[in-house]
Design an enzyme around this catalytic site. Structure first.
Site, short mmCIF file in Angstrom:
data_model
loop_
_atom_site.label_atom_id
_atom_site.label_comp_id
_atom_site.label_asym_id
_atom_site.label_seq_id
_atom_site.Cartn_x
_atom_site.Cartn_y
_atom_site.Cartn_z
N HIS A 149 40.52 20.52 54.22
CA HIS A 149 40.58 20.95 52.81
C HIS A 149 40.44 22.46 52.66
CE1 HIS A 149 40.54 16.84 50.99
NE2 HIS A 149 40.34 16.61 52.27
N ASP A 202 41.97 17.60 46.75
CA ASP A 202 42.95 18.38 47.51
C ASP A 202 43.43 19.60 46.72
OD1 ASP A 202 42.75 16.31 49.28
OD2 ASP A 202 44.57 15.30 48.62
N ASN A 262 22.06 7.56 47.95
CA ASN A 262 21.66 8.90 48.40
C ASN A 262 22.90 9.54 49.00
OD1 ASN A 262 20.81 11.22 49.54
ND2 ASN A 262 19.27 10.29 50.88
N GLY A 272 34.06 13.89 49.41
CA GLY A 272 34.87 13.75 48.20
C GLY A 272 34.86 12.31 47.72
N SER A 273 34.82 11.38 48.65
CA SER A 273 34.76 9.96 48.28
C SER A 273 33.47 9.68 47.51
CB SER A 273 34.81 9.09 49.53
OG SER A 273 35.98 9.38 50.27
C1 LIG Z 1 42.97 12.80 46.95
C2 LIG Z 1 41.76 12.55 47.81
N1 LIG Z 1 40.68 11.99 47.27
C3 LIG Z 1 39.58 11.77 47.99
C4 LIG Z 1 39.51 12.10 49.32
C5 LIG Z 1 38.26 11.80 50.09
O1 LIG Z 1 37.56 12.94 50.49
P1 LIG Z 1 36.49 12.83 51.69
O2 LIG Z 1 37.28 12.74 52.96
O3 LIG Z 1 35.70 14.09 51.61
O4 LIG Z 1 35.69 11.62 51.43
C6 LIG Z 1 40.61 12.68 49.93
C7 LIG Z 1 40.55 13.03 51.35
O5 LIG Z 1 41.31 13.80 51.90
C8 LIG Z 1 41.77 12.91 49.17
O6 LIG Z 1 42.88 13.44 49.71
#
Ligand SMILES: Cc1ncc(COP(=O)(O)O)c(C=O)c1O
Length: 433
Positions: free
Chosen positions: A214, A188, A284, A81-82
């Protein structure tokens, strides 16, 4: 052989991954985790036997089904997600856009949230303008948007906190009135709707996370969503090393375009291989086909997962109502139908106990709690030095930092576990009164 292997995997799942009986006080009541059965294991092994490894047929199918579920034209799988958030912001800085974000431009974002909503703003040389959140919804306070404006404001980036949709009508009206890009961090909030429309389909971009806590999981993983073909193209370029070529696993040797070896680099006579034509400064951040196989199996279960999260949330809400004098329970818009990630609680300032005391009590009884991510990000060591602006006093974000925590609502919590959580709250309140 393949069928034999699959039968064995299925048997193995039953033996090695079988659910253990719940022993109150001894079994850890997790706030989240992987929910899977033999189907995910078989899907992963099946993909391993193909040994495609990188994004292949399963990734293509997962992208298509995900886009359809959300109601957008494009879903791009990524490794977290990041990464989805990073790609969204980076793509909006592309020089190929008519009005790209430029260094020094301001992005309105809540101070309360997960750090990787804010990180891509900073990483792209943009300036976060922090607004406060509301207690109860923990979403950005729409009343702070006007005061946040300056002549450098170009975008908004906000999360639907813990699955709770932001008041989208107000936010989208504001964005349209001031010509702002909108990025939804829907990491989320998979399955949450506002006015019946899936979150993640309102803005220019949205990000999803498939990390184990998630709504669905691929281990590490996520997706970038957009409805706009131009943005999808740039996002894919950014995801895939910055290269222009978007051929997929089944493209012919001459490329999907049919003229792979005829591309031009300005100032160079000889045509160039499209595979090595780089139009963005990229990364990547792709997902593998094994992860996508697991994602496809999870997606089939998503409606049941969402229903279970809503059910668990409702049970906790009913059970915790008697303690409202000391605890702020979650609030949400009448127009929203949240697919909850978790159950947030704020300890009121006049409560006869602290957050530390109540979360300590729950943790001692093996009930997992979490603080609400970064609280006020401006207070976090890694973010203190960044260039930013703050609107108002961030009083609520400060309260979240000090007094908010959350419980799980994930489908792994059955009635027995929810009852145990509620009995533990009853014990806690019986002891302090
Ligand atoms: C609101 C929000 N954004 C981004 C992320 C980041 O997701 P990831 O852990 O897949 O990088 C999270 C992680 O839980 C999150 O709660």
């Amino acid at each position: 052989m393949r069928r034999q292997i699959m039968d064995l995997v299925s048997d193995y799942y039953r033996q090695a991954h079988a659910a253990q009986p719940f022993i109150p006080g001894q079994t850890r009541v997790q706030y989240g985790g992987r929910i899977y059965d033999q189907r995910e294991l078989m899907a992963a092994v099946d993909a391993c036997l193909d040994f495609w490894l990188t994004a292949g047929p399963r990734a293509a199918a997962f992208e298509e089904q995900l886009a359809e579920y959300i109601g957008v034209h494009h879903a791009l799988l990524v490794n977290s997600g990041s990464s989805a958030n990073l790609i969204a912001v980076t793509a909006l800085c592309s020089r190929r856009l008519e009005h790209p974000l430029a260094p020094g431009d301001e992005v309105i974002t809540p101070a309360m949230g997960f750090p990787t909503t804010v990180a891509p703003i900073v990483q792209n040389g943009l300036v976060p303008v922090f607004v406060d959140c509301q207690l109860g919804t923990y979403n950005l306070d729409p009343g702070q948007l006007e005061p946040a404006l300056s002549d450098r404001t170009r975008a908004m980036f906000f999360a639907h906190t813990l699955g709770n949709p932001v008041e989208m009508e107000q936010v989208m009206k504001f964005a349209q009135a001031h010509n702002l890009y909108v990025i939804e961090d829907a990491c989320d909030a998979l399955g949450s709707t506002y006015d019946g429309q899936m979150v993640g389909s309102f803005g220019h971009f949205a990000g999803l996370s498939f990390y184990p806590a998630h709504h669905i999981t691929t281990g590490e993983g996520g997706a970038v969503l957009t409805d706009k073909p131009e943005l999808a193209r740039i996002a894919q370029n950014v995801r895939d090393w910055g290269r222009d070529c978007r051929c997929s696993y089944d493209s012919p040797p001459t490329g999907a375009c049919g003229r792979r070896f005829e591309w031009k680099i300005p100032g160079i006579e000889e045509p160039y291989d499209h595979r090595y034509l780089f139009v963005e400064i990229g990364y990547n951040l792709k997902m593998t086909d094994v992860q996508a196989a697991i994602g496809l199996a999870q997606l089939e279960k998503l409606p049941d997962f969402v229903a279970a999260r809503k059910r668990n949330f409702a049970r906790l809400y009913e059970g915790l109502k008697p303690y409202e004098e000391s605890l702020i329970l979650p609030a949400w818009s009448k127009r929203a139908d949240p697919s909850w990630f978790a159950f947030p609680i704020t300890v009121r300032p006049d409560a006869p106990f602290s957050r530390r005391e109540i979360t300590g009590f729950l943790e001692d009884r093996n009930i997992e709690t979490r603080f609400l991510f970064a609280g006020n990000i401006v207070r976090q060591p890694g973010y203190r030095h960044i260039k930013h602006r703050v609107v108002g006093n961030l009083l609520n974000s400060e309260r979240v930092l000090r007094s908010t925590f959350f419980l799980g609502v994930y489908p792994g919590l059955d009635r027995t576990r929810i009852d145990y959580i509620l009995e533990t709250f009853a014990d806690f309140f019986a002891n302090i009164e």
